[in-house]
Write an enzyme that holds these catalytic residues in place. Structure first.
Site, PDB file in Angstrom:
ATOM      1  N   GLU A 137      -4.600   1.848  -2.817  1.00  0.00           N
ATOM      2  CA  GLU A 137      -6.021   2.175  -2.956  1.00  0.00           C
ATOM      3  C   GLU A 137      -6.390   2.569  -4.383  1.00  0.00           C
ATOM      4  O   GLU A 137      -7.479   2.223  -4.863  1.00  0.00           O
ATOM      5  CB  GLU A 137      -6.401   3.284  -1.962  1.00  0.00           C
ATOM      6  CG  GLU A 137      -6.442   2.832  -0.496  1.00  0.00           C
ATOM      7  CD  GLU A 137      -5.059   2.599   0.120  1.00  0.00           C
ATOM      8  OE1 GLU A 137      -4.056   3.040  -0.477  1.00  0.00           O
ATOM      9  OE2 GLU A 137      -4.991   1.960   1.201  1.00  0.00           O
TER      10      GLU A 137
ATOM     11  N   HIS B  76      -7.793   6.904  12.101  1.00  0.00           N
ATOM     12  CA  HIS B  76      -8.770   5.802  12.084  1.00  0.00           C
ATOM     13  C   HIS B  76     -10.135   6.302  12.547  1.00  0.00           C
ATOM     14  O   HIS B  76     -10.932   5.534  13.052  1.00  0.00           O
ATOM     15  CB  HIS B  76      -8.302   4.642  12.970  1.00  0.00           C
ATOM     16  CG  HIS B  76      -7.077   3.964  12.451  1.00  0.00           C
ATOM     17  ND1 HIS B  76      -5.808   4.426  12.701  1.00  0.00           N
ATOM     18  CD2 HIS B  76      -6.922   2.871  11.672  1.00  0.00           C
ATOM     19  CE1 HIS B  76      -4.928   3.645  12.103  1.00  0.00           C
ATOM     20  NE2 HIS B  76      -5.568   2.695  11.468  1.00  0.00           N
TER      21      HIS B  76
END
Ligand SMILES: Cc1ncc(C[n+]2csc(CCOP(=O)(O)OP(=O)(O)O)c2C)c(N)n1
Ligand SMILES: [Mg+2]
Length: 783
Positions: A514, A584
């Site tokens: 990321e 999530h």
């Protein structure tokens, strides 16, 4: 066991093979070792020891003008660059000028140290001991043509490139006209718009990814149209990018992420490691496995690895010339590992005597390049002691004068602090970004995914500077499969068919890293590409948090507008997924809302997502664009398609439902839940005014205030955990500024102060439900 050994051997020989394929030049180990082994009794004088009255006393000679090298002069065995027979092709004047720059660098450090001692400046970190390598690097590169991402020791490089002593001393005193940061950053945090030096931060290693992005801007533009090339700042086609760090910083993950991409794409980045053997007090062998970073990087393909004695300007120059040539010819990336010394403590806040014995300091002093290069010039007959003494005097006078001027140069006005948090030129809250009124819609209703995807298509069509990348966002990386498979286009399919339509130079997969995504995007944005990147899940944004908070958000401010990196970070967020669980389902807007310089958008429906994303892309600031996964495909928020000019401005809330009894201020998934609660409440005679903020930074305070003045009761509802949440900010401001309009306390509705659980009934308990909103409203009405 046997298999393991076999594998190890294969790996070893593979490694060897790769190495021998590389044009690797080994260091002149003997020189370095010899020098290190030399124990010099306390040097006669210490050049640049922080006291301006100490002067290097060199042996006398006469000439004032630099002499041409006397080939007849007998060379000492200890001559610094004895092996450089023709002095690397440099004439006497250049050789002396290099010394001047090195000495100037040291004397500015010394001047700053003196000023710090007198409390006239506020911080000092020196480039001492690194000067020789830096002038060599600077000479091998093209100022204001190549790009530079230097770290704080690189004073001599910046001087070599053309920054003046005056500019450096402006920086030291925090003067407003300082081109580095206009009084906002510590000195030696380099930045110079005209010299292609983007503003550098204090964060060790983050700039490696920016350098990759900056090189990549050129690389991608080379594959695209000439019109695009014209839009890339400083596009030349053969420019190279310099990026330097210390030995300690090579342990940062971002360095490895940068090397990975630079080598994979054969980007023209010169990775420079200025190895002074210490990261503050931590010696290199503690940070780096085996103590030799060049060995560790030797497996990277397309990487031209060079070691050099960074205390020798000519060897450094030769090394950099080769590295620059390799990169200019687009053969790959280069890696220069230069051994240098650190004759001063890490910074003025450090005392190296606490962890380095005198003998070691003396060994460094003996190979201090300011001393050894002066000796070289004299021994070779290139300059006499008098020449150098005269030169030093002029440099000293120049530095003193520059400091005197800097000290009477004004600092910025206090209120200038508020300047350049966001773009002063492009205002996404303005009417220019509002075409919402009377917008025409057409076609079948699409989901939020459909309308975001449509917006991306239209914007890519409109602006060829837009590049889209992230994990799995491409249709299919292996282009040869494009005709035979449907394509991925993102784990939520938001970027579907963009690669197919706009090509792999503009839409591509990143590695699973990321910080790599955001850091590269910064470098590209600095050069005027418009990255619209995806972080696959909000839960995994944190490896990039350092880049987002310390680089993306602060670049414009810390350079007072000289460097900017407008980009869009699209991030699927939130829960209510049944089974999304801890990793999530996360929400965490506060973590980002608390970062000045970042705009935050959080649409609750397909049409808003389309209009807000278009504004995000067209504005000139970094935008965190949060897309709720649960809302991606809900029937209730579908919409027909607006035109390609449909824009919703930031800071314009939407009144979803008008009412008179209680205001609910919310966003994201809580909009629909609050709407359902409002319908139930209406049956009880309670009329809710429901406000969807749509953008969290900036937010529509006027609309909130107007409503609270009407209803006198207010709830702030969101999906984030309730404590320390975004709602606390809104609630506090309402209590502060609208107290006299309130008939009841401000109430908040949010998630429990936990993460989200997998088991559905526990998830339901954790996340705010329609009933929670309903109950809060009835409580307030009864209050
Ligand atoms: C991300 C980050 N972590 C820690 C620091 C604090 N820090 C500043 S410089 C430094 C040591 C750097 O050593 P090295 O990379 O070897 O460079 P040198 O100062 O020796 O030239 C540290 C730990 C920082 N600025 N940024
Ligand atoms: Mg170091």
């Amino acid at each position: 066991m046997a298999t393991a050994t076999k594998k190890a051997n294969t790996a070893k020989s593979n490694n060897k093979k790769t190495l021998s394929n590389q044009p690797v030049k080994r260091a002149n180990k003997a020189t370095v070792k010899d020098n290190n082994a030399k124990v010099i009794v306390k040097p006669e004088m210490t050049v640049g020891d922080g006291d301006l009255d100490h002067r290097t006393k060199q042996k006398t000679a006469k000439a004032i003008e630099p002499k041409q090298p006397k080939k007849t002069v007998k060379k000492s065995e200890k001559t610094v660059a004895a092996e450089a027979k023709n002095y690397s092709g440099l004439d006497a004047q250049t050789l002396v000028r290099l010394y001047r720059t090195m000495y100037m660098s040291r004397r500015i450090d010394d001047k700053e140290i003196q000023l710090k001692g007198q409390n006239k400046i506020f911080f000092q970190i020196s480039g001492a001991g690194h000067e020789a390598m830096l002038v060599g690097a600077g000479l091998a590169m093209k100022p204001a043509y190549d790009w530079f991402f230097p770290y704080y020791r690189d004073r001599a490089l910046l001087l070599q490139l053309g920054m003046t002593a005056q500019e450096m001393l402006y920086s030291a005193v925090g003067a407003e006209i300082d081109p580095n940061s206009h009084g906002r950053q510590m000195p030696s945090h380099w930045g110079h718009k005209d010299l292609n030096v983007p503003s550098q931060s204090s964060c060790t290693g983050t700039q490696a990814l920016h350098a990759v992005g900056a090189a990549e801007a050129s690389y991608r533009a080379s594959m695209l149209t000439t019109e695009l090339q014209d839009k890339i700042v400083g596009f030349k086609g053969d420019e190279v990018v310099y990026m330097s760090v210390g030995d300690g910083t090579t342990s940062e993950g971002e360095i490895w992420e940068a090397l990975n991409t630079a080598c994979n794409l054969k980007l023209p980045v010169i990775f420079v490691v200025e190895d002074n053997g210490y990261a503050i007090s931590t010696p290199v062998e503690v940070s780096t496995a085996g103590g030799d970073i060049s060995k560790l990087v030797s497996g990277f393909p397309n990487l031209y690895i060079q070691k050099c004695d960074g205390t020798n300007p000519l060897e450094s120059y030769d090394t950099f010339k080769r590295a620059v040539e390799f990169c200019r010819e687009r053969k790959g990336a280069a890696f220069v590992h230069a051994k240098v010394v650190r004759p001063y403590s890490h910074s003025l806040s450090d005392d190296e005597k606490l962890y380095r014995p005198v003998e070691e300091l003396e060994r460094d002093a003996a190979i201090d390049p300011i001393k050894t290069y002066a000796e070289f010039l004299m021994t070779e007959g290139i300059a006499s002691s008098e020449d150098l003494e005269k030169l030093r005097k002029t440099v000293d006078a120049e530095v003193t004068e520059a400091a005197d001027i800097a000290l009477v140069t004004p600092q910025p006005a206090p209120e200038s602090a508020l300047r350049n948090v966001f773009s002063p030129d492009v205002d996404p809250t303005s009417k220019d970004f509002d075409t919402e009124e009377g917008a025409e819609l057409s076609g079948n209703a699409g989901t939020m995914v459909d309308l975001i995807n449509r917006c991306l298509h239209e914007e890519m069509e409109r602006d060829e500077r837009i590049v889209i990348f992230g994990e799995d966002v491409a249709d299919v990386s292996r282009e040869e499969y494009l005709e035979t498979v449907k394509g991925k286009g993102g784990v939520f399919k938001v970027t579907a068919n963009l690669q197919r339509k706009f090509g792999s130079a503009r839409v591509f997969n990143s590695p699973l890293a990321e910080a790599n995504i955001i850091g590269r995007a910064v470098g590209m944005a600095i050069r005027n590409l418009k990255p619209v990147v995806e972080i696959q899940f909000f839960d995994y944004i944190f490896p990039a948090f350092h880049q987002i908070r310390n680089e993306v958000a602060v670049t414009r401010w810390r350079s007072d507008g000289d460097t900017k990196c407008p980009l869009v970070m699209r991030v699927p967020v939130g829960g209510y997924l049944k089974g999304g669980a801890v990793y999530h389902s996360q929400s965490g807007t506060t973590l980002f809302a608390h970062t000045p310089g970042l705009m935050i958008v959080y649409p609750s429906n397909a049409l808003d997502a389309n209009g807000l994303l278009r504004t995000a892309i067209r504005c000139d600031d970094p935008v965190l664009f949060l897309e709720h996964k649960h809302l991606y495909r809900q029937v209730y928020n579908k919409s027909q398609y607006p035109s390609p000019e449909f824009l919703i401005p930031f800071g314009k809330a939407k009144v979803v439902r008008e009412g008179t009894d209680v205001t609910i201020v919310t966003y994201g998934a809580l909009v629909q839940r609050s709407f359902e609660a409002a319908k139930r409440l209406e049956k009880q005679g309670i009329l809710v005014e429901l406000i969807d903020l749509r953008t969290l930074v900036p937010y529509d305070w006027e609309r909130v205030a107007e409503s609270v003045k009407k209803t006198n009761r207010v709830i702030v509802a969101h999906e984030d955990p309730i404590s320390y949440g975004y709602g606390a900010e809104i609630a506090a401001r309402i209590a502060d500024e609208l107290f006299e309009f309130l008939d009841a306390p401000v109430r908040r509705v949010g998630a429990t102060d936990t993460f989200v659980a997998y088991a559905p009934q526990v998830e339901d308990f954790i996340l705010p439900q329609i009933e929670d909103v309903e109950k809060a409203a009835t409580d307030l009405i009864r209050y």
